[in-house]
Each structure stands twice: as C-alpha cells, then as structure tokens.
Design a protein around this motif. Structure first.
Motif, short mmCIF file in Angstrom:
data_model
loop_
_atom_site.label_atom_id
_atom_site.label_comp_id
_atom_site.label_asym_id
_atom_site.label_seq_id
_atom_site.Cartn_x
_atom_site.Cartn_y
_atom_site.Cartn_z
N PRO A 13 0.83 -1.22 0.00
CA PRO A 13 -0.18 0.09 -0.06
C PRO A 13 0.91 1.35 0.04
N ARG A 14 0.44 2.39 -0.42
CA ARG A 14 1.16 3.58 -0.49
C ARG A 14 1.88 4.07 0.69
N ARG A 15 0.90 3.78 1.78
CA ARG A 15 1.45 4.36 3.12
C ARG A 15 2.86 3.62 3.44
N THR A 16 2.63 2.28 3.13
CA THR A 16 3.94 1.35 3.30
C THR A 16 4.99 1.76 2.50
N LEU A 17 4.74 1.94 1.20
CA LEU A 17 5.68 2.45 0.45
C LEU A 17 6.52 3.59 0.71
N LEU A 18 5.71 4.74 1.30
CA LEU A 18 6.28 6.12 1.71
C LEU A 18 7.10 5.86 3.16
N THR A 19 6.40 5.06 3.85
CA THR A 19 7.18 5.00 5.32
C THR A 19 8.44 4.18 5.09
N GLU A 20 8.59 3.21 4.13
CA GLU A 20 9.97 2.47 3.65
C GLU A 20 10.75 3.54 3.19
N THR A 21 10.70 4.43 2.40
CA THR A 21 11.51 5.57 1.99
C THR A 21 11.99 6.43 3.09
N VAL A 22 11.14 6.60 4.14
CA VAL A 22 11.52 7.62 4.97
C VAL A 22 12.66 6.70 5.85
N LEU A 23 12.33 5.65 6.39
CA LEU A 23 13.46 4.79 6.97
C LEU A 23 14.60 4.52 6.08
N VAL A 24 14.59 4.18 4.75
CA VAL A 24 15.82 4.10 4.04
C VAL A 24 16.54 5.31 4.20
N ARG A 31 10.18 3.88 -6.01
CA ARG A 31 9.05 3.80 -5.03
C ARG A 31 8.11 4.88 -4.98
N TRP A 32 8.41 6.05 -5.37
CA TRP A 32 7.51 7.18 -5.27
C TRP A 32 6.66 7.14 -6.35
N ALA A 33 7.16 6.40 -7.36
CA ALA A 33 6.26 6.33 -8.69
C ALA A 33 5.26 5.30 -8.42
N GLN A 34 5.63 4.26 -7.42
CA GLN A 34 4.71 3.06 -7.00
C GLN A 34 3.75 3.71 -6.19
N ALA A 35 4.12 4.76 -5.30
CA ALA A 35 3.04 5.48 -4.49
C ALA A 35 2.13 6.36 -5.29
N GLY A 36 2.52 6.58 -6.72
CA GLY A 36 1.57 7.40 -7.40
C GLY A 36 1.78 8.82 -7.66
N TRP A 37 3.17 9.33 -7.09
CA TRP A 37 3.46 10.45 -7.03
C TRP A 37 3.79 10.82 -8.80
N SER A 38 3.63 12.19 -9.14
CA SER A 38 3.97 12.65 -10.43
C SER A 38 5.27 12.57 -10.75
N THR A 39 5.80 12.47 -12.02
CA THR A 39 7.42 12.57 -12.33
C THR A 39 7.95 13.63 -11.85
N ALA A 40 7.35 15.11 -12.08
CA ALA A 40 7.72 16.20 -11.79
C ALA A 40 7.95 16.48 -10.16
N THR A 41 7.29 15.89 -9.48
CA THR A 41 7.15 15.75 -8.14
C THR A 41 8.35 15.03 -7.41
#
Length: 269
Positions: free
Chosen positions: A16-27, A190-200
C-alpha cells in the motif's frame, strides 16, 4: 496493486501507498536523510559562528589517525564499505517486494539500470553529463564563495601516503553509487509506485540532494539541487542509473584527487 506513474517504468508492487512512503523515510533515515539532518545542523553552526561563511573552510576526506597510516587506511576503507550498506538495503527491498519479476537484488539493480549491460553507452552518457555539470558547477562554487554564500571546500585532507589517491577514487565511486542508486533508482521507483507525478519525484529528490550538501553553504545547496534536477530528468529519459554513477564518480574524482594534487599550487582552490 497501485498504478505506477505514467512517465516512469517501475517494478510491480502489492504494497500500500503508506507502506511505500514509510519505507522510503526509513531508508533515508539510515542514509542520506540522516546526512541531510547533520548538514542542516552544520550550516546553522557555521552561520552562528563569529567568522563569516566565506571565511570558513569545510574539510572532506580527512585523516582519522594521521600518525598511524595503517589504521587510518582501515578507517577509510571501513567508512567506504559501510556507506554502501544502504544501497544493498534499497535493492534488497525492491527485490523482495517485486518477487519473481526481478528475482534478486541483482535483478532489482538491473531493473533500475545499475548494471554493465551497456558500458560504452553509459560511459559516453556519463561523460556528457560530467562535462555539462562539472565545469559550470566549479564556476558556480567560486562565485558563491566570492559572494559570501559558501564556505571554502578542502576536498581532500589525507596525509601524503601511498594509498591516498586510491582511497579518494574509491570514496568518489562510493559517493556516486550511494547517491544515485538511493536518490534516483530506489526513490524514483518507490515514489512512482506510490502514485507521485514525475515532476514531484524529480523535485523532491533534488531538494533532498541539495539539503545534504548544505553543510558546504548555500552555493552547495543550490548547485546540488540543480544537479539533482538534471540527473532526475536524465534518468526519466534513459531509465538507467549507471550513467549517473559514471558522471558523479568522474566529477568527484576530479574534485578530490585534483584538490589533493593541486591545492598547494593553485591559490584559488
């Protein structure tokens, strides 16, 4: 399954999106994000010091035990090796999530273009990026220092030992692999998997890159944000991290080894 960004080809995920973003913060928290925190504290310390920013010097690649070269070499090699652990962690996480689609950390590295499939093309692309970024970057650093927006950078402060240049080359490669695999290959995926735009994605990665260089001064921050924007754009065009690693390693080798060899001969360094 989350829909990936339309402009980036990414690995499949069931997270899920929240897990993806949490993982990036931890890395980031065990790698370049932690460096960003220390960099912010460092620039605050320098700004509140009695001497102006332009009168201060930021020293990189310093000897730890200059009186015991063998132990100093061990410190340098340990630091280089341990700094690459977050790269292995990021690739492991990508491989574990993607499962059979990549099969292993090696497969995850291949998926983000961190491999040797196209050495000639990657080297040429890296050389082009180095030329486009390196010389303007040096000019920008000198201008920022003259304007009082940056410290002076002592890019190498190792003792005059036989292993100094090889260690500086290894440190350059380590910096390149860590920053480009984590900041681009892993985070863009990871951020693309979370649905972020390429510019963001490109902007966020560039801002983080600038922040962990702000210890050098505001010139270091702005220059690295611009570099991050260029490299992020380049990655979206090629889907390969390796040219970015080549570029980054070349720029750092010239900076570190060049400073070590020429600092005593060229006053403006």
């Amino acid at each position: 399954m989350l829909a990936p960004s339309s402009s980036l080809v990414v690995l499949p995920t069931t997270l899920p999106r929240r897990t993806l973003l949490t993982e990036t913060v931890l890395v980031l928290g065990v790698s370049l994000g932690a460096s960003a925190v220390w960099a912010v504290l460092s620039i605050i310390r320098k700004l509140t010091y009695e001497a102006p920013l332009s009168a201060q010097t930021t020293t990189m690649n310093s000897s730890v035990t200059p009186d015991r070269p063998w132990l100093d070499l061990a410190y340098q090699l340990a630091g280089i090796g341990l700094a690459l652990v977050p790269v292995l962690l990021a690739l492991h996480l990508l491989a574990r999530d993607a499962g059979a689609s990549v099969g292993s950390a090696r497969g995850a590295a291949r998926a983000v273009g961190f491999d040797l499939r196209r050495p000639g093309r990657d080297i040429l692309h890296g050389l082009g990026l180095a030329a486009a970024i390196g010389l303007p970057g040096l000019a920008f650093y000198l201008a920022a220092r003259e304007l009082g927006l940056n410290t002076s950078i002592a890019a190498a402060d190792l003792e005059a030992v036989w292993w100094a240049v090889p260690v500086l080359v290894l440190a350059s490669v380590q910096n390149a692999v860590l920053e480009e695999v984590v900041m681009v290959g892993y985070l863009f995926t990871r951020w693309a998997q979370a649905g972020w735009s390429t510019a963001t994605i490109i902007l966020t990665s560039a801002l983080i890159r600038g922040t962990y260089h702000v210890y050098q001064g505001f010139g270091g921050f702005v220059g690295n944000v611009v570099m991050g924007l260029v490299l992020g754009w380049a990655y979206t065009r090629t889907r390969r991290v390796m040219p970015l690693v080549v570029m980054h390693a070349l720029v750092d080798i010239v900076a570190f080894v060049g400073y070590a060899l020429l600092a005593d001969r060229i006053s403006w360094l």
